[in-house]
Every structure is written in C-alpha cells, then in structure tokens.
Design a protein around this motif. Structure first.
Motif, mmCIF file in Angstrom:
data_model
loop_
_atom_site.group_PDB
_atom_site.id
_atom_site.type_symbol
_atom_site.label_atom_id
_atom_site.label_comp_id
_atom_site.label_asym_id
_atom_site.label_seq_id
_atom_site.Cartn_x
_atom_site.Cartn_y
_atom_site.Cartn_z
ATOM 1 N N CYS A 1 0.860 -1.184 0.000
ATOM 2 C CA CYS A 1 0.000 0.000 0.000
ATOM 3 C C CYS A 1 0.895 1.232 0.000
ATOM 4 O O CYS A 1 1.787 1.361 0.853
ATOM 5 N N TYR A 2 0.683 2.109 -0.975
ATOM 6 C CA TYR A 2 1.508 3.304 -1.121
ATOM 7 C C TYR A 2 0.792 4.558 -0.599
ATOM 8 O O TYR A 2 1.191 5.674 -0.943
ATOM 9 N N ASP A 3 -0.253 4.390 0.226
ATOM 10 C CA ASP A 3 -0.952 5.541 0.777
ATOM 11 C C ASP A 3 0.010 6.419 1.576
ATOM 12 O O ASP A 3 0.952 5.920 2.210
ATOM 13 N N ALA A 4 -0.263 7.716 1.617
ATOM 14 C CA ALA A 4 0.661 8.686 2.190
ATOM 15 C C ALA A 4 1.030 8.387 3.642
ATOM 16 O O ALA A 4 2.190 8.557 4.038
ATOM 17 N N ASP A 5 0.071 7.920 4.443
ATOM 18 C CA ASP A 5 0.379 7.706 5.854
ATOM 19 C C ASP A 5 1.242 6.464 6.076
ATOM 20 O O ASP A 5 1.816 6.279 7.153
ATOM 21 N N LEU A 6 1.350 5.614 5.048
ATOM 22 C CA LEU A 6 2.228 4.447 5.117
ATOM 23 C C LEU A 6 3.515 4.661 4.323
ATOM 24 O O LEU A 6 4.372 3.775 4.303
ATOM 25 N N ALA A 7 3.622 5.815 3.694
ATOM 26 C CA ALA A 7 4.752 6.116 2.805
ATOM 27 C C ALA A 7 5.284 7.513 3.104
ATOM 28 O O ALA A 7 5.120 8.438 2.307
ATOM 29 N N PRO A 8 5.935 7.694 4.250
ATOM 30 C CA PRO A 8 6.310 9.045 4.682
ATOM 31 C C PRO A 8 7.294 9.773 3.769
ATOM 32 O O PRO A 8 7.391 10.997 3.842
ATOM 33 N N ASP A 9 8.003 9.039 2.905
ATOM 34 C CA ASP A 9 8.981 9.701 2.035
ATOM 35 C C ASP A 9 8.533 9.769 0.583
ATOM 36 O O ASP A 9 9.278 10.268 -0.270
ATOM 37 N N LEU A 10 7.342 9.290 0.282
ATOM 38 C CA LEU A 10 6.920 9.219 -1.120
ATOM 39 C C LEU A 10 6.875 10.588 -1.782
ATOM 40 O O LEU A 10 7.378 10.772 -2.899
ATOM 41 N N ALA A 11 6.298 11.565 -1.117
ATOM 42 C CA ALA A 11 6.197 12.903 -1.703
ATOM 43 C C ALA A 11 7.578 13.510 -1.927
ATOM 44 O O ALA A 11 7.838 14.135 -2.967
ATOM 45 N N ASP A 12 8.472 13.317 -0.972
ATOM 46 C CA ASP A 12 9.832 13.855 -1.109
ATOM 47 C C ASP A 12 10.578 13.171 -2.247
ATOM 48 O O ASP A 12 11.284 13.827 -3.024
ATOM 49 N N VAL A 13 10.428 11.851 -2.344
ATOM 50 C CA VAL A 13 11.072 11.116 -3.437
ATOM 51 C C VAL A 13 10.554 11.621 -4.778
ATOM 52 O O VAL A 13 11.333 11.852 -5.716
ATOM 53 N N ALA A 14 9.238 11.805 -4.880
ATOM 54 C CA ALA A 14 8.651 12.292 -6.122
ATOM 55 C C ALA A 14 9.204 13.665 -6.493
ATOM 56 O O ALA A 14 9.571 13.910 -7.655
ATOM 57 N N GLU A 15 9.294 14.549 -5.512
ATOM 58 C CA GLU A 15 9.824 15.891 -5.780
ATOM 59 C C GLU A 15 11.278 15.834 -6.237
ATOM 60 O O GLU A 15 11.661 16.492 -7.213
ATOM 61 N N ARG A 16 12.087 15.050 -5.551
ATOM 62 C CA ARG A 16 13.510 14.971 -5.893
ATOM 63 C C ARG A 16 13.737 14.293 -7.239
ATOM 64 O O ARG A 16 14.714 14.575 -7.930
ATOM 65 N N CYS A 17 12.834 13.383 -7.608
ATOM 66 C CA CYS A 17 12.957 12.692 -8.891
ATOM 67 C C CYS A 17 12.201 13.407 -10.014
ATOM 68 O O CYS A 17 12.143 12.915 -11.146
ATOM 69 N N LYS A 18 11.613 14.567 -9.660
ATOM 70 C CA LYS A 18 10.902 15.397 -10.628
ATOM 71 C C LYS A 18 9.756 14.634 -11.310
ATOM 72 O O LYS A 18 9.639 14.609 -12.538
ATOM 73 N N MET A 19 8.936 14.018 -10.492
ATOM 74 C CA MET A 19 7.743 13.345 -10.993
ATOM 75 C C MET A 19 6.654 13.382 -9.941
ATOM 76 O O MET A 19 6.886 13.857 -8.822
ATOM 77 N N LYS A 20 5.475 12.896 -10.279
ATOM 78 C CA LYS A 20 4.362 12.846 -9.342
ATOM 79 C C LYS A 20 4.434 11.550 -8.539
ATOM 80 O O LYS A 20 4.994 10.550 -8.998
ATOM 81 N N PRO A 21 3.820 11.535 -7.324
ATOM 82 C CA PRO A 21 3.835 10.307 -6.524
ATOM 83 C C PRO A 21 3.300 9.093 -7.274
ATOM 84 O O PRO A 21 3.839 7.989 -7.148
ATOM 85 N N ASP A 22 2.239 9.285 -8.084
ATOM 86 C CA ASP A 22 1.690 8.162 -8.834
ATOM 87 C C ASP A 22 2.704 7.587 -9.811
ATOM 88 O O ASP A 22 2.701 6.373 -10.085
ATOM 89 N N GLN A 23 3.563 8.445 -10.345
ATOM 90 C CA GLN A 23 4.596 7.966 -11.273
ATOM 91 C C GLN A 23 5.657 7.154 -10.532
ATOM 92 O O GLN A 23 6.153 6.147 -11.047
ATOM 93 N N VAL A 24 6.003 7.592 -9.328
ATOM 94 C CA VAL A 24 6.953 6.829 -8.508
ATOM 95 C C VAL A 24 6.390 5.448 -8.225
ATOM 96 O O VAL A 24 7.085 4.428 -8.377
ATOM 97 N N ILE A 25 5.125 5.403 -7.835
ATOM 98 C CA ILE A 25 4.471 4.124 -7.533
ATOM 99 C C ILE A 25 4.474 3.226 -8.765
ATOM 100 O O ILE A 25 4.816 2.040 -8.691
#
Length: 242
Positions: free
Chosen positions: A96-120
């Motif tokens: 499950c990649y929901d935000a409360d279970l994925a505390p670094d997802l938004a940061d990873v997406a920003e640093r990789c220059k993509m949206k969270p859905d793209q990271v997933i």
C-alpha cells in the motif's frame, strides 16, 4: 588490478570465495553457481554457505573437516563452474503506497521530478533480484530499481522504521522485516510477515529469488493485515508460477 576468484579469511571456522566487487548480476551468478555446487557435492563438515553480492561465505565444522581439505575441495570446483543465470522463485508482494504508510513518497517524487503516482508506477513495474539477505533476519537487498528513482540514502537515518516498510536507496529496494533503525526512503508498506519463526521456512524468500510489488488499496491492506495477524493468511500463495 585484483584477480578473481579469491579465497578470503572469515574467522576460525569459515572462509569466503570472492568473485568480484560491487553489484553485478554476472558476478553474482558465479556466487550462486558455487553455492549450488557445494550443496550438491555434500562435502563433509560444511555447515552452510551464505551468498552475498560477490562473495560466498563457507562455514564449516572443524571437528569434521580441516580448512585445508575443504578449501582444496572448493578450489577444485572453480575451473569447471558453470555460471548460468540463476532462476529462483518469483514472489508477488502486496504494497500500500498511501501517504500515511509512505512518509517519504512525496519527497522522493519531488527529488525525482515526478508525481507520486509515477513513482508508484515505476516501482511496481520492476522485477527485483534478491542478491543477498543481511542486516537482520529476512531483510533482502533487491537490485533492479528504475534509474529514475535512484537516490542516495537519507542524510539523517530514522531511529525507528516500522515493520513491513518498503524502501528504496541507490540502486536497490528492500522491505524492513522488523521494526528497526533505517536510512532508506520509505515509499510504502506491506502487511506480509517476511520472517516468522513458527513457519517451516521462517524467511519467506532467499538469495536468487525475484520480487514484484503489487499496489493495493488501504482497505485491502487492512484486510490482509488482519488475516496475517490472525494467522489465516497463506504466505505460500504469494509465490508466482514461472
């Protein structure tokens, strides 16, 4: 320039056979080939062989064999070693990649220059090869992370990473099988119990196996977590047919 393979000392009752440094599937294929060859040979005194990225550790009982005899037998295997692509088991792990279970997802997406859905999507599209287990029982070092998701480890490791956290760092991904400190980027969580001493095989997967991640909703995650907690989930069902 180093010449391989090399025999390296590891304590009083073990030695390593190194085939190279770094993370390389061809090098690891030779490690796994020797791992299989020693297992098939049934050499006296061998307690276990443990694969890592580029080295196979051989542990033995000095009351049953000597270092010289065992090393000689292992050296004799090396010239004829057939390093074919190892095909272990294939596992599907729900995440499950929901935000409360994925505390670094938004940061990873920003640093990789993509949206969270793209990271997933890119993480879930991969097939990851388990090079080795280490750090703690059941923690797998899985190579094959999409190059667009590759980031160095966190500059400040966490004191506590929750069990089941799915994480990435550099060229790899992993799942924390226990609550522990950790410095990888947390992008999801699985309810699956990767280590359970009550199972016939306590660790779900092993070196040479492959893993695919299946995105699941928070509702499905909670349902699976309840089944795992109740002991009614069949972990063997996670293995996919080749």
């Amino acid at each position: 320039m180093s010449v391989y393979p090399q025999i390296r000392d590891f304590g009083d009752t073990g030695f390593g056979v190194a085939f190279g440094d770094g993370i390389d599937r061809a090098v690891n294929a030779r490690v796994m080939a020797l791992h299989a060859a020693i297992g098939d040979a049934g050499l006296a005194g061998v307690i276990e062989t443990i694969p890592s990225f580029g080295t196979l550790f051989v542990q033995y009982d000095p009351l049953q064999t000597s270092r010289a005899d065992l090393e000689g037998a292992v050296r004799a295997m090396l010239p004829g070693l057939q390093a074919t692509a190892h095909q272990g088991r294939l596992w599907r792990i729900p995440v499950c990649y929901d935000a409360d279970l994925a505390p670094d997802l938004a940061d990873v997406a920003e640093r990789c220059k993509m949206k969270p859905d793209q990271v997933i999507a890119r993480h879930a599209a991969g097939t990851f090869f388990i090079y080795m287990l280490g750090f703690m029982p059941g923690l797998a070092y899985m190579g094959g992370l999409d190059e667009t998701l590759q980031l160095p480890r966190r500059s400040s490791p966490r004191v506590k990473v929750l069990q089941g956290s799915v994480a990435i760092a550099e060229t790899m991904t992993t799942i924390y099988p226990w609550e522990s400190p950790g410095g990888w980027h947390l992008i999801g969580r699985t309810p699956i119990r990767l280590f359970d001493a009550a199972r016939a095989a306590p660790i779900l997967y092993g070196a040479g196996d492959e893993v695919r991640f299946q995105p699941v909703s928070r509702q499905d995650y909670d349902t699976l977590a309840a089944r795992v907690s109740a002991g009614s989930f069949d972990h063997a069902a996670l293995e996919l047919a080749r």
